[in-house]
Design a protein around this motif. Sequence first.
Motif, PDB file in Angstrom:
ATOM      1  N   ASP A 193     -74.845  18.024 -31.088  1.00 31.52           N
ATOM      2  CA  ASP A 193     -76.308  18.150 -31.128  1.00 31.52           C
ATOM      3  C   ASP A 193     -76.727  18.668 -32.498  1.00 31.52           C
ATOM      4  O   ASP A 193     -76.398  19.796 -32.878  1.00 31.52           O
ATOM      5  CB  ASP A 193     -76.766  19.112 -30.031  1.00 31.52           C
ATOM      6  N   GLU A 194     -77.452  17.861 -33.258  1.00 27.26           N
ATOM      7  CA  GLU A 194     -77.868  18.227 -34.612  1.00 27.26           C
ATOM      8  C   GLU A 194     -78.764  19.461 -34.639  1.00 27.26           C
ATOM      9  O   GLU A 194     -78.818  20.174 -35.639  1.00 27.26           O
ATOM     10  CB  GLU A 194     -78.596  17.057 -35.276  1.00 27.26           C
ATOM     11  N   ASP A 195     -79.448  19.737 -33.554  1.00 25.65           N
ATOM     12  CA  ASP A 195     -80.326  20.903 -33.508  1.00 25.65           C
ATOM     13  C   ASP A 195     -79.552  22.194 -33.283  1.00 25.65           C
ATOM     14  O   ASP A 195     -80.073  23.288 -33.503  1.00 25.65           O
ATOM     15  CB  ASP A 195     -81.371  20.741 -32.395  1.00 25.65           C
ATOM     16  N   ILE A 196     -78.301  22.090 -32.827  1.00 21.59           N
ATOM     17  CA  ILE A 196     -77.484  23.269 -32.557  1.00 21.59           C
ATOM     18  C   ILE A 196     -76.366  23.404 -33.581  1.00 21.59           C
ATOM     19  O   ILE A 196     -76.129  24.497 -34.115  1.00 21.59           O
ATOM     20  CB  ILE A 196     -76.898  23.198 -31.133  1.00 21.59           C
ATOM     21  N   PHE A 197     -75.665  22.300 -33.854  1.00 24.69           N
ATOM     22  CA  PHE A 197     -74.612  22.271 -34.861  1.00 24.69           C
ATOM     23  C   PHE A 197     -75.042  21.302 -35.969  1.00 24.69           C
ATOM     24  O   PHE A 197     -74.555  20.177 -36.042  1.00 24.69           O
ATOM     25  CB  PHE A 197     -73.291  21.807 -34.244  1.00 24.69           C
ATOM     26  N   PRO A 198     -75.947  21.721 -36.833  1.00 24.48           N
ATOM     27  CA  PRO A 198     -76.462  20.812 -37.873  1.00 24.48           C
ATOM     28  C   PRO A 198     -75.392  20.445 -38.898  1.00 24.48           C
ATOM     29  O   PRO A 198     -74.563  21.279 -39.279  1.00 24.48           O
ATOM     30  CB  PRO A 198     -77.587  21.631 -38.511  1.00 24.48           C
ATOM     31  N   THR A 199     -75.418  19.216 -39.325  1.00 25.17           N
ATOM     32  CA  THR A 199     -74.479  18.742 -40.341  1.00 25.17           C
ATOM     33  C   THR A 199     -75.196  18.306 -41.618  1.00 25.17           C
ATOM     34  O   THR A 199     -74.547  18.011 -42.618  1.00 25.17           O
ATOM     35  CB  THR A 199     -73.667  17.548 -39.805  1.00 25.17           C
ATOM     36  N   LYS A 200     -76.503  18.257 -41.590  1.00 21.63           N
ATOM     37  CA  LYS A 200     -77.280  17.823 -42.747  1.00 21.63           C
ATOM     38  C   LYS A 200     -77.699  19.024 -43.589  1.00 21.63           C
ATOM     39  O   LYS A 200     -78.037  20.078 -43.065  1.00 21.63           O
ATOM     40  CB  LYS A 200     -78.506  17.030 -42.288  1.00 21.63           C
ATOM     41  N   TYR A 201     -77.696  18.837 -44.876  1.00 27.00           N
ATOM     42  CA  TYR A 201     -78.031  19.909 -45.812  1.00 27.00           C
ATOM     43  C   TYR A 201     -79.465  20.400 -45.587  1.00 27.00           C
ATOM     44  O   TYR A 201     -80.380  19.596 -45.417  1.00 27.00           O
ATOM     45  CB  TYR A 201     -77.889  19.409 -47.253  1.00 27.00           C
ATOM     46  N   GLY A 202     -79.612  21.709 -45.562  1.00 35.78           N
ATOM     47  CA  GLY A 202     -80.936  22.294 -45.409  1.00 35.78           C
ATOM     48  C   GLY A 202     -81.367  22.525 -43.980  1.00 35.78           C
ATOM     49  O   GLY A 202     -82.384  23.177 -43.729  1.00 35.78           O
ATOM     50  N   LYS A 203     -80.597  21.998 -43.039  1.00 39.59           N
ATOM     51  CA  LYS A 203     -80.947  22.186 -41.627  1.00 39.59           C
ATOM     52  C   LYS A 203     -80.457  23.554 -41.165  1.00 39.59           C
ATOM     53  O   LYS A 203     -79.306  23.917 -41.400  1.00 39.59           O
ATOM     54  CB  LYS A 203     -80.304  21.092 -40.779  1.00 39.59           C
ATOM     55  N   GLU A 204     -81.316  24.308 -40.505  1.00 38.37           N
ATOM     56  CA  GLU A 204     -80.983  25.656 -40.075  1.00 38.37           C
ATOM     57  C   GLU A 204     -80.315  25.681 -38.699  1.00 38.37           C
ATOM     58  O   GLU A 204     -80.576  24.825 -37.852  1.00 38.37           O
ATOM     59  CB  GLU A 204     -82.244  26.516 -40.027  1.00 38.37           C
ATOM     60  N   PHE A 205     -79.485  26.682 -38.511  1.00 40.15           N
ATOM     61  CA  PHE A 205     -78.890  26.899 -37.198  1.00 40.15           C
ATOM     62  C   PHE A 205     -79.912  27.603 -36.312  1.00 40.15           C
ATOM     63  O   PHE A 205     -80.721  28.411 -36.798  1.00 40.15           O
ATOM     64  CB  PHE A 205     -77.632  27.765 -37.307  1.00 40.15           C
ATOM     65  N   GLU A 216     -68.592  33.862 -50.059  1.00 36.84           N
ATOM     66  CA  GLU A 216     -69.666  32.925 -50.390  1.00 36.84           C
ATOM     67  C   GLU A 216     -69.773  31.763 -49.396  1.00 36.84           C
ATOM     68  O   GLU A 216     -70.371  30.729 -49.708  1.00 36.84           O
ATOM     69  CB  GLU A 216     -69.505  32.372 -51.810  1.00 36.84           C
ATOM     70  N   ILE A 217     -69.199  31.949 -48.234  1.00 34.27           N
ATOM     71  CA  ILE A 217     -69.326  30.928 -47.189  1.00 34.27           C
ATOM     72  C   ILE A 217     -70.245  31.475 -46.099  1.00 34.27           C
ATOM     73  O   ILE A 217     -70.085  32.602 -45.637  1.00 34.27           O
ATOM     74  CB  ILE A 217     -67.962  30.566 -46.577  1.00 34.27           C
ATOM     75  N   ASP A 218     -71.196  30.671 -45.689  1.00 34.47           N
ATOM     76  CA  ASP A 218     -72.136  31.079 -44.643  1.00 34.47           C
ATOM     77  C   ASP A 218     -71.393  31.285 -43.324  1.00 34.47           C
ATOM     78  O   ASP A 218     -70.560  30.455 -42.929  1.00 34.47           O
ATOM     79  CB  ASP A 218     -73.213  30.004 -44.472  1.00 34.47           C
ATOM     80  N   LEU A 219     -71.704  32.379 -42.655  1.00 31.62           N
ATOM     81  CA  LEU A 219     -71.014  32.710 -41.412  1.00 31.62           C
ATOM     82  C   LEU A 219     -71.203  31.630 -40.351  1.00 31.62           C
ATOM     83  O   LEU A 219     -70.238  31.235 -39.670  1.00 31.62           O
ATOM     84  CB  LEU A 219     -71.515  34.053 -40.876  1.00 31.62           C
ATOM     85  N   ASN A 220     -72.419  31.140 -40.210  1.00 41.06           N
ATOM     86  CA  ASN A 220     -72.664  30.108 -39.190  1.00 41.06           C
ATOM     87  C   ASN A 220     -71.888  28.826 -39.486  1.00 41.06           C
ATOM     88  O   ASN A 220     -71.392  28.163 -38.568  1.00 41.06           O
ATOM     89  CB  ASN A 220     -74.160  29.798 -39.088  1.00 41.06           C
ATOM     90  N   GLU A 221     -71.791  28.473 -40.765  1.00 40.33           N
ATOM     91  CA  GLU A 221     -71.021  27.282 -41.132  1.00 40.33           C
ATOM     92  C   GLU A 221     -69.548  27.463 -40.771  1.00 40.33           C
ATOM     93  O   GLU A 221     -68.900  26.558 -40.247  1.00 40.33           O
ATOM     94  CB  GLU A 221     -71.148  27.018 -42.632  1.00 40.33           C
ATOM     95  N   TRP A 222     -69.041  28.649 -41.035  1.00 37.95           N
ATOM     96  CA  TRP A 222     -67.646  28.945 -40.734  1.00 37.95           C
ATOM     97  C   TRP A 222     -67.385  28.911 -39.234  1.00 37.95           C
ATOM     98  O   TRP A 222     -66.378  28.381 -38.770  1.00 37.95           O
ATOM     99  CB  TRP A 222     -67.297  30.306 -41.327  1.00 37.95           C
ATOM    100  N   MET A 223     -68.316  29.473 -38.494  1.00 41.09           N
ATOM    101  CA  MET A 223     -68.177  29.493 -37.039  1.00 41.09           C
ATOM    102  C   MET A 223     -68.230  28.076 -36.486  1.00 41.09           C
ATOM    103  O   MET A 223     -67.420  27.696 -35.637  1.00 41.09           O
ATOM    104  CB  MET A 223     -69.295  30.334 -36.422  1.00 41.09           C
TER     105      MET A 223
END
Length: 287
Positions: A182-194, A107-114
Amino acid sequence: MFLEVLELDLSVLSSVSFRRGSSQVERMLGDPTTLSLDRALLPGGPKPGFSCMMVLQAVGRMLRKSKTKPNGKKPASEEKKLYLEPEYTRVRVTDFEFKQLVSLPQEIDLNEWMASNVTTFFNHINLQYSTISEFCTGETCQTMAACNTQYYWYDERGKKIKCTAPQYIDFVMSSVQKLVTDEDIFPTKYGKEFPSSFDSLVKKICRYLFHVLAHIYSAHFKEIAALELHGHLNTLFIHFLLFVREFNLLDPKETAILDDLSEVLFSEDSREAAGATGGAQNHVKER
């Protein structure tokens, strides 16, 4: 948002060379059966102040120099790989099963884990390099080399740049720092897409970070051992290599230069936690 991962305690890390082959020397000396040594080396006969023994000593010194680099060090291929010595490969800072650390939790998003892991690796590798950075200079490390492999930096226009190791590593750390913040590449805010390019960027970062680790092992392990930080370096290398294998982030050819080290570190003889040698798993993400 980035997920917190289990981090290992790494807080303690805070003149010209003449080359002559034997055939060249023989041609220089001539055929001893037909010419005297003095006459072969000194056309016109021996000169005052010179002797056969003096010339041979000079040639011997010249040949010994040819086996070393201009800075007096032997080529990496001839140097003993200190990092493969059992007294160093057995040392870790934890007995934790690394396989559990790198596996993607349910249940963990792959991009978040990476993103979380790559950021952690960047910080730890940067910290590890900082401990020996004073020994890595433009004079001691004139090229970015690791185990007979030389790396070149490519600028934004794709131009290949030959640079010293400290310059290369500075390029790596600066560029990776720019990416992970870079928030556009490694987003930290909820709802922001990779971004769609996230996978390729992560692979690029991992490739650069591996180059830094490889250089530390091949060029500065002596200093690492003297500082008694080899346990931290081994632990970091095992964790990093298992992670990139788990998610197929690096081509095996890219990491082949340290295959001898990884085999020793993951072997059952050097470590009981050899479950780490399991095959890589493919995590395919739906788009």
